[in-house]
Design a protein around this motif. Structure first.
Motif, PDB file in Angstrom:
ATOM      1  N   ILE A 226       0.833  -1.200   0.000  1.00  0.00           N
ATOM      2  CA  ILE A 226       0.000   0.000   0.000  1.00  0.00           C
ATOM      3  C   ILE A 226       0.866   1.247   0.000  1.00  0.00           C
ATOM      4  CG2 ILE A 226      -1.613   1.371   1.391  1.00  0.00           C
ATOM      5  CD1 ILE A 226      -2.942  -0.911  -0.080  1.00  0.00           C
ATOM      6  N   LYS A 227       1.897   1.277   0.838  1.00  0.00           N
ATOM      7  CA  LYS A 227       2.774   2.452   0.898  1.00  0.00           C
ATOM      8  C   LYS A 227       3.526   2.636  -0.418  1.00  0.00           C
ATOM      9  CE  LYS A 227       3.275   2.350   5.928  1.00  0.00           C
ATOM     10  NZ  LYS A 227       2.719   3.684   6.209  1.00  0.00           N
ATOM     11  N   PHE A 228       3.931   1.537  -1.034  1.00  0.00           N
ATOM     12  CA  PHE A 228       4.565   1.621  -2.349  1.00  0.00           C
ATOM     13  C   PHE A 228       3.601   2.221  -3.371  1.00  0.00           C
ATOM     14  CE2 PHE A 228       5.268  -0.210  -6.564  1.00  0.00           C
ATOM     15  CZ  PHE A 228       6.593   0.130  -6.792  1.00  0.00           C
ATOM     16  N   GLN A 229       2.365   1.758  -3.362  1.00  0.00           N
ATOM     17  CA  GLN A 229       1.389   2.200  -4.357  1.00  0.00           C
ATOM     18  C   GLN A 229       1.015   3.667  -4.205  1.00  0.00           C
ATOM     19  OE1 GLN A 229      -1.630  -0.798  -3.620  1.00  0.00           O
ATOM     20  NE2 GLN A 229      -0.974  -2.036  -5.364  1.00  0.00           N
ATOM     21  N   VAL A 230       0.882   4.152  -2.974  1.00  0.00           N
ATOM     22  CA  VAL A 230       0.487   5.552  -2.820  1.00  0.00           C
ATOM     23  C   VAL A 230       1.606   6.502  -3.265  1.00  0.00           C
ATOM     24  CG1 VAL A 230      -1.221   5.101  -1.030  1.00  0.00           C
ATOM     25  CG2 VAL A 230       1.140   5.617  -0.358  1.00  0.00           C
ATOM     26  N   LEU A 231       2.855   6.119  -3.040  1.00  0.00           N
ATOM     27  CA  LEU A 231       3.957   6.956  -3.510  1.00  0.00           C
ATOM     28  C   LEU A 231       4.109   6.858  -5.031  1.00  0.00           C
ATOM     29  CD1 LEU A 231       6.393   6.342  -0.553  1.00  0.00           C
ATOM     30  CD2 LEU A 231       5.517   8.565  -1.285  1.00  0.00           C
ATOM     31  N   LEU A 232       3.763   5.713  -5.581  1.00  0.00           N
ATOM     32  CA  LEU A 232       3.706   5.586  -7.037  1.00  0.00           C
ATOM     33  C   LEU A 232       2.650   6.539  -7.593  1.00  0.00           C
ATOM     34  CD1 LEU A 232       5.061   3.688  -9.207  1.00  0.00           C
ATOM     35  CD2 LEU A 232       2.988   2.313  -9.066  1.00  0.00           C
ATOM     36  N   LEU A 233       1.548   6.638  -6.890  1.00  0.00           N
ATOM     37  CA  LEU A 233       0.444   7.496  -7.311  1.00  0.00           C
ATOM     38  C   LEU A 233       0.849   8.966  -7.327  1.00  0.00           C
ATOM     39  CD1 LEU A 233      -2.587   7.263  -8.060  1.00  0.00           C
ATOM     40  CD2 LEU A 233      -3.106   7.631  -5.643  1.00  0.00           C
ATOM     41  N   THR A 234       1.577   9.412  -6.298  1.00  0.00           N
ATOM     42  CA  THR A 234       1.993  10.824  -6.293  1.00  0.00           C
ATOM     43  C   THR A 234       3.011  11.110  -7.394  1.00  0.00           C
ATOM     44  OG1 THR A 234       3.569  10.318  -4.516  1.00  0.00           O
ATOM     45  CG2 THR A 234       1.527  11.411  -3.893  1.00  0.00           C
ATOM     46  N   GLY A 235       3.857  10.137  -7.705  1.00  0.00           N
ATOM     47  CA  GLY A 235       4.788  10.316  -8.813  1.00  0.00           C
ATOM     48  C   GLY A 235       4.052  10.532 -10.124  1.00  0.00           C
ATOM     49  N   MET A 236       3.013   9.747 -10.353  1.00  0.00           N
ATOM     50  CA  MET A 236       2.216   9.880 -11.573  1.00  0.00           C
ATOM     51  C   MET A 236       1.467  11.216 -11.598  1.00  0.00           C
ATOM     52  SD  MET A 236       2.670   7.286 -13.545  1.00  0.00           S
ATOM     53  CE  MET A 236       1.223   7.326 -14.607  1.00  0.00           C
ATOM     54  N   ALA A 237       0.884  11.586 -10.461  1.00  0.00           N
ATOM     55  CA  ALA A 237       0.140  12.849 -10.407  1.00  0.00           C
ATOM     56  C   ALA A 237       1.072  14.036 -10.643  1.00  0.00           C
ATOM     57  CB  ALA A 237      -0.551  12.989  -9.047  1.00  0.00           C
ATOM     58  N   ALA A 238       2.280  13.973 -10.081  1.00  0.00           N
ATOM     59  CA  ALA A 238       3.243  15.056 -10.288  1.00  0.00           C
ATOM     60  C   ALA A 238       3.667  15.138 -11.750  1.00  0.00           C
ATOM     61  CB  ALA A 238       4.463  14.852  -9.393  1.00  0.00           C
ATOM     62  N   ALA A 239       3.778  13.983 -12.421  1.00  0.00           N
ATOM     63  CA  ALA A 239       4.130  13.971 -13.842  1.00  0.00           C
ATOM     64  C   ALA A 239       3.028  14.619 -14.674  1.00  0.00           C
ATOM     65  CB  ALA A 239       4.377  12.536 -14.302  1.00  0.00           C
ATOM     66  N   ILE A 240       1.777  14.302 -14.361  1.00  0.00           N
ATOM     67  CA  ILE A 240       0.655  14.939 -15.067  1.00  0.00           C
ATOM     68  C   ILE A 240       0.677  16.440 -14.816  1.00  0.00           C
ATOM     69  CG2 ILE A 240      -1.864  15.133 -15.148  1.00  0.00           C
ATOM     70  CD1 ILE A 240      -1.968  12.117 -14.537  1.00  0.00           C
ATOM     71  N   ALA A 241       0.933  16.825 -13.562  1.00  0.00           N
ATOM     72  CA  ALA A 241       1.016  18.245 -13.225  1.00  0.00           C
ATOM     73  C   ALA A 241       2.123  18.937 -14.024  1.00  0.00           C
ATOM     74  CB  ALA A 241       1.266  18.416 -11.730  1.00  0.00           C
ATOM     75  N   GLY A 242       3.256  18.267 -14.178  1.00  0.00           N
ATOM     76  CA  GLY A 242       4.355  18.846 -14.945  1.00  0.00           C
ATOM     77  C   GLY A 242       3.987  19.082 -16.398  1.00  0.00           C
ATOM     78  N   MET A 243       3.268  18.121 -16.989  1.00  0.00           N
ATOM     79  CA  MET A 243       2.847  18.302 -18.383  1.00  0.00           C
ATOM     80  C   MET A 243       1.785  19.394 -18.505  1.00  0.00           C
ATOM     81  SD  MET A 243       2.999  14.499 -20.089  1.00  0.00           S
ATOM     82  CE  MET A 243       2.070  13.621 -18.827  1.00  0.00           C
TER      83      MET A 243
END
Length: 326
Positions: free
Chosen positions: A225-242
């Motif tokens: 679960i902890k791995f997945q939630v940090l994976l999620l923020t990485g993806m959200a930050a990438a979308i934010a960057g684009m």
């Protein structure tokens, strides 16, 4: 008893259950604060165009990107972790996506941006969940790495973006009178809210953050679960960057700088506990909107950037103080 049923049984009881709303006012502080501050600025800044349609749309545009990162941060804080690297990931993604877009086209630019977010999120999650390094330290280090890589690959120069489709879809377009950024927030916000409130994954996130030991005994794979939630923020930050890149029509390593503070403040103000076990996506979006209104009002009031930073810092302290009372 199934694992999901055990998770439900182990999930902490909702704060304020059986009490009137005024008995737990902290749950509504973001809404009360938004209305109060909006009214104050509307009265004080009415001659400076605060209530104009263009200015209100600007607030929504300025808020949207922070709101997207705040949605994912709701999961991270609910799971008892934190991610300080989101702003730097957004800046790096804008640079990498812009370079790939210029060299290889739209598809390569978007895929490379998402892949970068996935990679950085996986590193953050892996080091935190499986090597037991505190997420604060992991993501603090990653913030420096991402910022440095962005400076290095771009030579500290902006990367121009001229693809009209990318510019329209990632930040600058409008569908009728509605900015595309607002559509992004509405779509992702709906998915994130349903995931946190209505799915086994959301219940496991809450359980892992509320009481990790009890969650493990209930069959929850807390490390996963902890791995997945940090994976999620990485993806959200990438979308934010684009979205930053599309809105500003360039990729820059500076984009997203300082956003981690606004994101965390928005999430905690919105009702997510800084200490895990409690989260709300809708509240996080409202928290981001509140910060957007404050920033916009301070600019129209003529405050300098340094004074805006002071106000933002005070807001973060207030958010933490309120979070401890929940």
């Amino acid at each position: 008893m199934s694992n999901d049923a055990k998770v439900l049984k182990a999930e902490p009881a909702s704060h304020g259950a059986g009490r009137p709303w005024y008995g737990n006012w902290r749950d509504y502080v973001v809404y009360i604060g938004f209305v109060a501050i909006f009214i104050v600025f509307a009265v004080l800044l009415q001659d400076r165009g605060f209530l104009s349609a263009n200015n209100l749309l600007n607030i929504l545009r300025q808020t949207a990107i922070v709101a997207i990162m705040a949605m994912a941060m709701s999961f991270v804080l609910s799971a008892g972790e934190i991610d300080l690297s989101v702003g730097a990931i957004a800046g790096l993604t804008s640079v990498v996506a812009g370079m790939m877009l210029m060299q290889y086209g739209l598809f390569a630019g978007v895929v490379s941006g998402l892949a970068l977010g996935l990679l950085v999120g996986a590193v953050n999650g892996g080091l935190t969940a499986y090597l037991n390094i505190p997420s604060f330290l992991v993501t603090l280090g990653m913030m420096g790495i991402a910022r440095g890589v962005g400076m290095w690959v771009s030579g500290t120069s902006p990367v121009p973006i001229i693809d009209d489709t990318f510019i329209f879809a990632f930040g600058s377009g409008n569908v009728g009178p509605v900015p595309v950024l607002v559509i992004w927030v509405a779509a992702l916000g709906t998915l994130a809210h349903l995931a946190l409130r209505k799915t086994p994954f959301g219940r496991k996130v809450m359980s892992a953050g509320g009481n990790a030991v009890a969650a493990r005994y209930s069959g929850v794979n807390v490390k996963k679960i902890k791995f997945q939630v940090l994976l999620l923020t990485g993806m959200a930050a990438a979308i934010a960057g684009m979205l930053y890149a599309g809105r500003l029509q360039s990729g820059r390593f500076q984009l997203g700088e300082g956003d981690e503070l606004s994101v965390i403040a928005a999430v905690v103000l919105g009702g997510t506990s800084l200490f895990g076990g409690r989260g709300t996506v809708i509240g996080s979006i409202m928290g981001a909107l509140l910060i957007g209104v404050i920033n916009n009002g301070l600019i129209l009031a003529g405050l300098e950037y340094s004074q805006q930073l002071i106000a933002r810092g005070a807001l973060i302290i207030l958010a933490v103080a309120i979070g401890r009372g929940r």
